[in-house]
Design a protein around this motif. Structure first.
Motif, short mmCIF file in Angstrom:
data_model
loop_
_atom_site.label_atom_id
_atom_site.label_comp_id
_atom_site.label_asym_id
_atom_site.label_seq_id
_atom_site.Cartn_x
_atom_site.Cartn_y
_atom_site.Cartn_z
N VAL A 105 0.84 -1.21 0.00
CA VAL A 105 0.00 0.00 0.00
C VAL A 105 0.87 1.25 0.00
O VAL A 105 0.65 2.17 -0.79
CB VAL A 105 -0.94 0.01 1.22
CG1 VAL A 105 -1.72 1.32 1.27
CG2 VAL A 105 -1.89 -1.17 1.18
N VAL A 106 1.87 1.28 0.87
CA VAL A 106 2.74 2.45 0.98
C VAL A 106 3.47 2.69 -0.34
O VAL A 106 3.64 3.84 -0.78
CB VAL A 106 3.75 2.26 2.13
CG1 VAL A 106 4.77 3.40 2.15
CG2 VAL A 106 3.03 2.19 3.47
N ARG A 107 3.91 1.61 -0.98
CA ARG A 107 4.60 1.74 -2.26
C ARG A 107 3.68 2.37 -3.30
O ARG A 107 4.08 3.24 -4.08
CB ARG A 107 5.08 0.38 -2.75
CG ARG A 107 5.97 0.43 -3.99
CD ARG A 107 6.27 -0.96 -4.49
NE ARG A 107 6.80 -1.80 -3.42
CZ ARG A 107 6.83 -3.14 -3.47
NH1 ARG A 107 6.35 -3.76 -4.54
NH2 ARG A 107 7.34 -3.84 -2.48
N ARG A 108 2.42 1.95 -3.32
CA ARG A 108 1.47 2.50 -4.29
C ARG A 108 1.09 3.94 -3.96
O ARG A 108 0.86 4.74 -4.86
CB ARG A 108 0.25 1.59 -4.38
CG ARG A 108 0.55 0.39 -5.26
CD ARG A 108 -0.04 -0.91 -4.80
NE ARG A 108 0.63 -2.01 -5.50
CZ ARG A 108 0.32 -3.28 -5.35
NH1 ARG A 108 -0.66 -3.63 -4.55
NH2 ARG A 108 0.99 -4.21 -6.00
N TRP A 109 1.06 4.26 -2.69
CA TRP A 109 0.88 5.67 -2.31
C TRP A 109 2.04 6.50 -2.87
O TRP A 109 1.85 7.61 -3.35
CB TRP A 109 0.84 5.81 -0.79
CG TRP A 109 -0.43 5.32 -0.17
CD1 TRP A 109 -1.57 4.94 -0.82
CD2 TRP A 109 -0.69 5.18 1.23
NE1 TRP A 109 -2.53 4.56 0.10
CE2 TRP A 109 -2.02 4.70 1.36
CE3 TRP A 109 0.06 5.40 2.38
CZ2 TRP A 109 -2.61 4.44 2.60
CZ3 TRP A 109 -0.51 5.13 3.62
CH2 TRP A 109 -1.84 4.67 3.73
N GLY A 110 3.25 5.93 -2.79
CA GLY A 110 4.42 6.62 -3.31
C GLY A 110 4.33 6.86 -4.81
O GLY A 110 4.71 7.93 -5.30
N ALA A 117 4.33 10.41 -6.70
CA ALA A 117 5.31 10.67 -7.76
C ALA A 117 4.62 11.19 -9.02
O ALA A 117 5.11 12.11 -9.68
CB ALA A 117 6.10 9.40 -8.07
N PHE A 118 3.48 10.59 -9.36
CA PHE A 118 2.72 11.08 -10.52
C PHE A 118 2.34 12.54 -10.33
O PHE A 118 2.50 13.37 -11.23
CB PHE A 118 1.44 10.25 -10.71
CG PHE A 118 1.68 8.86 -11.22
CD1 PHE A 118 2.77 8.55 -12.01
CD2 PHE A 118 0.78 7.84 -10.92
CE1 PHE A 118 2.98 7.27 -12.48
CE2 PHE A 118 0.98 6.55 -11.39
CZ PHE A 118 2.09 6.26 -12.17
N ALA A 119 1.83 12.86 -9.13
CA ALA A 119 1.42 14.24 -8.85
C ALA A 119 2.61 15.19 -9.00
O ALA A 119 2.48 16.28 -9.57
CB ALA A 119 0.83 14.33 -7.45
N ALA A 120 3.78 14.79 -8.48
CA ALA A 120 4.96 15.65 -8.56
C ALA A 120 5.38 15.88 -10.01
O ALA A 120 5.75 17.00 -10.39
CB ALA A 120 6.12 15.01 -7.78
N VAL A 121 5.32 14.85 -10.82
CA VAL A 121 5.69 14.98 -12.24
C VAL A 121 4.72 15.93 -12.95
O VAL A 121 5.14 16.79 -13.75
CB VAL A 121 5.70 13.60 -12.94
CG1 VAL A 121 5.82 13.75 -14.45
CG2 VAL A 121 6.84 12.75 -12.40
#
Length: 308
Positions: free
Chosen positions: A278-283, A287-291
């Protein structure tokens, strides 16, 4: 250097205030109303199937993720392009693009938090959701974080699109194609193979749905396929005749063994009940949002050269 930084922060505050005034005066609060209406519709439709059967729960999460992406993109897809000329003029008189984009990120982030809270409250009221959470200890907190990150990533995608296109008409024309890509390449409608997996890995829908499925302990929810297969076998008279010839303990083991086989057949490693998944998918969603934020900032950096 210090004065420049203070100037940027002051501009962030000014533009955040401006965005909230627009929210109030131009009825941008309708984005919250959309979240309420869409969540209510989904909750009413899904309330009798969610968390009860594996296949229907997975489909339900796909619908929830798809609706969240639509709401998130709709939040911001017109926000920049509708005031492009204003941005161009103010940039020439000292507007820092990073401050302008940061103000939008803060404002949209707050809107997404409210929308995610609305969704959790609506779903929690209509659906029978578990109370125990995998990451935080509360399922409601876990699903809130996931929904917020889906909304926020989609919102930032809309912001990036709005910074690139030349008009609100173009933005609304692009929006359906973006949504279609998110739906088709999520891997929920049909399996994704070959080079298409690369595009699938770049979708918000894929990782958002997988996070929700892990949080719900998807692999342990009863399967409709499993149940129908067991019932079909039990209806075959020949099987019953053969099993009747066996000792009771062997008969029980035969049914248990077949049930375990079908359970393993419907078991998916990507839905293992592990908090790190779950934490990995939150990451990934962050990351998508940051890009997308970076794309918006870079695009607007060249706004003075824009002849539109």
């Amino acid at each position: 250097m210090e004065e420049k930084r203070e100037g940027r922060l002051a501009q962030v505050r000014i533009y955040v205030g401006k965005l909230f005034r627009i929210f109030k005066n131009e009825k941008d609060w309708k984005t919250l109303a959309f979240a309420v209406i869409v969540s209510l519709l989904l909750a009413v439709v899904l309330k009798d199937s969610m968390m009860l059967k594996k296949e229907s729960t997975r489909s339900g999460f796909f619908a929830i993720v798809s609706a969240s992406i639509w709401i998130g993109i709709f939040n911001s897809i017109q926000s920049i392009c509708r005031e492009r000329q204003i941005i161009k003029r103010e940039h020439r008189t000292g507007l820092h693009i990073t401050s302008y984009v940061a103000a939008h990120v803060i404002y949209q982030g707050i809107i997404c938090i409210i929308q995610a809270l609305i969704m959790v409250l609506v779903y929690g009221f209509f659906m029978k959701l578990p109370s125990k959470g995998l990451v935080t200890g509360s399922f409601y907190v876990d699903i809130f974080i996931t929904l917020f990150l889906i909304l926020f990533a989609a919102d930032m995608l809309g912001l990036a699109i709005s910074s690139v296109v030349k008009s609100t008409t173009s933005a609304m024309t692009v929006m359906p194609f973006v949504l279609i890509i998110q739906l088709i390449f999520s891997g929920s409608i049909f399996p994704i193979t070959g080079n298409a997996k690369i595009l699938s890995d770049l979708t918000i829908s894929k990782w958002g749905q997988r996070a929700l499925c892990v949080e719900s302990n998807m692999n342990e929810i009863p399967s409709e396929i499993l149940q129908s297969e067991l019932e079909m076998i039990e209806d075959i008279e020949l099987v019953d005749d053969v099993l009747e010839l066996l000792p009771d303990n062997v008969k029980e083991n035969a049914y248990a063994g077949f049930e375990k086989f079908l359970h393993d057949y419907t078991y998916r490693k990507i839905y293992e009940y592990k908090d790190e998944l779950v934490v990995r998918r939150w990451g990934y969603l962050l990351a998508f949002a940051a890009v997308y934020v970076l794309i918006a900032a870079i695009s607007l950096k060249f706004i003075d050269k824009d002849k539109r």
